[in-house]
Design an enzyme around this catalytic site. Structure first.
Site, PDB file in Angstrom:
ATOM      1  CB  SER A  51      -1.105  -0.089   1.127  1.00 48.40           C
ATOM      2  OG  SER A  51      -1.729  -1.105   1.179  1.00 48.40           O
ATOM      3  NE  ARG A  99       7.870   4.060  -1.733  1.00 48.35           N
ATOM      4  CZ  ARG A  99       7.557   3.162  -0.743  1.00 48.35           C
ATOM      5  NH1 ARG A  99       7.067   3.775   0.692  1.00 48.35           N
ATOM      6  NH2 ARG A  99       7.550   1.802  -0.758  1.00 48.35           N
ATOM      7  CD  GLU A 102      -6.143  11.223 -10.328  1.00 42.18           C
ATOM      8  OE1 GLU A 102      -5.585  10.757 -11.522  1.00 42.18           O
ATOM      9  OE2 GLU A 102      -6.975  12.166 -10.488  1.00 42.18           O
ATOM     10  CG  ASP A 153     -12.207   7.940 -22.948  1.00 40.61           C
ATOM     11  OD1 ASP A 153     -11.048   8.498 -22.626  1.00 40.61           O
ATOM     12  OD2 ASP A 153     -12.749   7.975 -24.012  1.00 40.61           O
TER      13      ASP A 153
END
Length: 134
Positions: free
Chosen positions: A30, A35, A81, A107
């Site tokens: 994780s 990073r 994200e 997309d």
């Protein structure tokens, strides 16, 4: 005939770990993911914004529910994200050539980020209007 080894034993050693050893290694993966995300401009910008917005959620929220909603929408943007970046990396791993399914996957990942940003912006706007508006 050679002895057959279970797929999980050869493909991913994490599947064979148990208990705290598994948790320890999962935490390392994780952190490596965070990073890797930090090297992406969009994630870095959103993470920096979250360093302001999450503490501000404790100031702006009138109850624990409002605080969780405000901070949660910010964290949701970061989560989406990272998932979008993972999708893009997997697609790029397949190859650089253009393909309709690759474009569609990228997309849709981008659209998910947009929706999470709109949810966050809407939640914060309504909270600010409620706090400072008429």
């Amino acid at each position: 005939m050679p002895e057959q080894v279970p797929f999980s034993a050869t493909a991913n050693p994490q599947k064979n770990r148990r208990g705290l050893n598994r948790v320890w290694h999962a935490a390392g993966y994780s952190l490596a993911g965070l990073r890797a995300g930090w090297r992406e401009t969009a994630f870095r910008q959103e993470a920096l914004a979250s360093m302001v917005l999450v503490p501000a959620a404790f100031w702006l929220g009138n109850s624990w529910i409002e605080t969780v909603l405000l901070a949660g929408t910010v964290m949701l943007v970061l989560i989406v994200e990272l998932l979008n970046t993972g999708i893009e990396a997997a697609i790029d791993r397949i190859g650089p050539e253009w393909h309709d399914l690759s474009k569609r996957a990228k997309d849709m990942g981008s659209a998910a980020v947009l929706l999470s940003l709109l949810l966050c912006a809407g939640t914060w706007t309504l909270a600010l209007v409620h706090r400072f508006g008429a």
